[in-house]
Scaffold this active site. Structure first.
Site, PDB file in Angstrom:
ATOM      1  N   ASP A 181       0.888  -1.063   0.056  1.00 34.44           N
ATOM      2  CA  ASP A 181       0.142   0.015   0.186  1.00 34.44           C
ATOM      3  C   ASP A 181       0.955   1.374   0.131  1.00 34.44           C
ATOM      4  OD1 ASP A 181      -2.188  -1.723   0.297  1.00 34.44           O
ATOM      5  OD2 ASP A 181      -2.719  -1.072   2.193  1.00 34.44           O
ATOM      6  N   GLY A 190      -6.876  -9.766   1.305  1.00 32.35           N
ATOM      7  CA  GLY A 190      -6.394 -11.024   1.978  1.00 32.35           C
ATOM      8  C   GLY A 190      -5.420 -10.814   3.133  1.00 32.35           C
ATOM      9  N   GLU A 242      -9.944  -9.940  -4.979  1.00 33.45           N
ATOM     10  CA  GLU A 242      -8.646  -9.342  -5.261  1.00 33.45           C
ATOM     11  C   GLU A 242      -7.751 -10.313  -5.977  1.00 33.45           C
ATOM     12  OE1 GLU A 242      -7.062  -6.921  -2.149  1.00 33.45           O
ATOM     13  OE2 GLU A 242      -8.538  -5.349  -2.652  1.00 33.45           O
ATOM     14  N   THR A 250     -21.997  -4.708   7.377  1.00 35.09           N
ATOM     15  CA  THR A 250     -21.347  -4.003   8.227  1.00 35.09           C
ATOM     16  C   THR A 250     -22.019  -2.545   7.500  1.00 35.09           C
ATOM     17  OG1 THR A 250     -19.453  -3.792   6.709  1.00 35.09           O
ATOM     18  CG2 THR A 250     -19.354  -5.086   8.799  1.00 35.09           C
ATOM     19  N   GLY A 297     -22.648   0.811  12.696  1.00 31.13           N
ATOM     20  CA  GLY A 297     -22.386  -0.659  13.209  1.00 31.13           C
ATOM     21  C   GLY A 297     -22.647  -1.618  12.479  1.00 31.13           C
ATOM     22  N   ASP A 355      -7.468   6.483  10.309  1.00 25.68           N
ATOM     23  CA  ASP A 355      -7.173   6.098   8.946  1.00 25.68           C
ATOM     24  C   ASP A 355      -8.289   4.603   8.925  1.00 25.68           C
ATOM     25  OD1 ASP A 355      -6.462   4.783   6.558  1.00 25.68           O
ATOM     26  OD2 ASP A 355      -4.491   4.475   7.135  1.00 25.68           O
ATOM     27  N   GLY A 414     -12.861  -2.609   7.528  1.00 29.10           N
ATOM     28  CA  GLY A 414     -13.718  -3.916   7.460  1.00 29.10           C
ATOM     29  C   GLY A 414     -12.876  -5.179   7.480  1.00 29.10           C
ATOM     30  N   ASP A 415     -11.661  -5.294   7.122  1.00 27.60           N
ATOM     31  CA  ASP A 415     -10.792  -6.578   7.140  1.00 27.60           C
ATOM     32  C   ASP A 415     -10.398  -6.876   8.516  1.00 27.60           C
ATOM     33  OD1 ASP A 415     -10.491  -6.461   4.343  1.00 27.60           O
ATOM     34  OD2 ASP A 415      -8.801  -5.056   4.353  1.00 27.60           O
TER      35      ASP A 415
HETATM   36  O1  RIB Z   1      -9.225  -3.147   2.615  1.00 28.16           O
HETATM   37  C1  RIB Z   1      -7.993  -2.338   2.538  1.00 28.16           C
HETATM   38  C2  RIB Z   1      -7.057  -3.089   1.488  1.00 28.16           C
HETATM   39  O2  RIB Z   1      -7.580  -2.734   0.099  1.00 28.16           O
HETATM   40  C3  RIB Z   1      -6.167  -2.255   1.316  1.00 28.16           C
HETATM   41  O3  RIB Z   1      -5.017  -2.401   2.258  1.00 28.16           O
HETATM   42  C4  RIB Z   1      -5.350  -2.197  -0.139  1.00 28.16           C
HETATM   43  O4  RIB Z   1      -4.193  -2.986  -0.541  1.00 28.16           O
HETATM   44  C5  RIB Z   1      -6.867  -2.783  -0.662  1.00 28.16           C
HETATM   45  O5  RIB Z   1      -6.475  -4.109  -1.271  1.00 28.16           O
END
Ligand code: RIB
Length: 297
Positions: free
Chosen positions: A12, A40, A137, A214, A219, A240, A245-246
């Site tokens: 990133d 991922g 992705e 989400t 919430g 940030d 979400g991840d």
């Molecule tokens: O969900 C965030 C991610 O989306 C970032 O880290 C970026 O690489 C994209 O894949």
């Protein structure tokens, strides 16, 4: 029982900007930082930090992958199943505003070079009852889902980023569907639906899947059969939002796999993603289970 996250690894490039660049505009940034990312990889880190024994599979470029492999190892994620390709690793160009909002351009690179043979070789290490976690992705997702289903793995899908490829996936095989409201609107076919309408339609379309929608600052809601639960967000100063979400996906599923109730899992996921939002970066912002448990909001 093992967790396999088969997904992207990205470098990133995060540029601090006053506002997102507009059509025809040239915008300067005086702050660039490089972080490990990719949905991922972020989810692998979140699963591992939530206490799950986690394997990552995916593909990277052989000359620029060091920080990605190292980042996963530091989070105690198994990296032996990652393929190295004669290509660049995936990367993301991320604009980040003072409010902590982001806008992302993705370059797939090695993430899009996964073959059916790669998928077969990875999946040969897993068995009935193991979990596989997928996003949108990498290449070969429909094939990976078919094969994982034949093996009897439990399939977790985060259909992000949303695009036409999602509709080519055998979604009927999904056991857990974790998605945001935009993805939910697209998948339900209700672009103007309320949260309740979107969740209701998704539950009709995917009656065998446990679904978590989400909702950003509003919430999250869980729905399955006759059960529905709501979880609010924990208040933090937003620094940030990348990987929030991840983090939610990894901690929610990690907690479910550890035998926690849905309500407790939603609470832990909400705490962990609030902490991630209060920090810079993607993988770097994801807390440990202990931090999430002890943090006072
Ligand atoms: O969900 C965030 C991610 O989306 C970032 O880290 C970026 O690489 C994209 O894949």
């Amino acid at each position: 029982m093992k967790v396999l996250v088969f997904g992207s690894l990205n470098i990133d490039h995060v540029y601090k900007v006053d506002h997102f660049v507009q059509p025809g505009e040239t915008l300067s940034s005086d702050d660039l930082q490089l972080f490990c990312g990719g949905k991922g990889m972020n989810q692998s880190i979140a699963f591992s930090r939530s206490g799950a024994d986690t394997w990552h599979a995916g593909a990277v470029g052989n000359s620029d992958c060091e920080m990605l492999i190292q980042g996963l190892k530091e989070a105690d994620v198994h990296t032996e199943l990652i393929q190295k390709k004669e290509a660049s690793s995936g990367h993301a160009i991320i604009q980040k505003t003072p409010e902590g909002e982001n806008s992302i351009i993705l370059f797939g690179g090695a993430n899009q070079m996964i073959t059916e043979e790669n998928a077969d070789s990875v999946l040969s290490h897993f068995t009935k009852g193991d979990y596989i976690v997928l996003q949108n992705e990498i290449s070969q997702i429909p094939y990976i889902m078919e094969r994982a289903h034949q093996i009897g793995m439990r399939i977790v899908l985060n259909p992000s980023p949303m695009n036409e490829k999602i509709f080519e996936m055998p979604l009927k095989f999904v056991d857990f569907l974790i998605l945001n409201e935009l993805e939910g609107a697209a998948l339900s076919g209700l672009p103007d639906g309320t949260h309740e309408e979107i969740l209701g339609r998704l539950m009709e379309k995917f009656p065998d899947a446990q679904i978590v929608l989400t909702l950003g600052r509003e919430g999250s809601i869980y729905g399955y059969k006759r059960e529905k639960y709501y979880q609010s967000v924990y208040p933090v100063k937003t620094v940030d939002t990348t990987a929030a979400g991840d983090t939610f996906t990894g901690f929610f599923m990690g907690s479910i796999i550890r035998g926690k109730s849905v309500e407790e899992s939603l609470r832990i996921a909400s705490k962990a993603s609030a902490i991630a939002v209060s920090r810079n970066g993607a993988g770097a912002s994801i807390p440990t289970l202990e931090e999430a448990g002890m943090h006072i909001f």
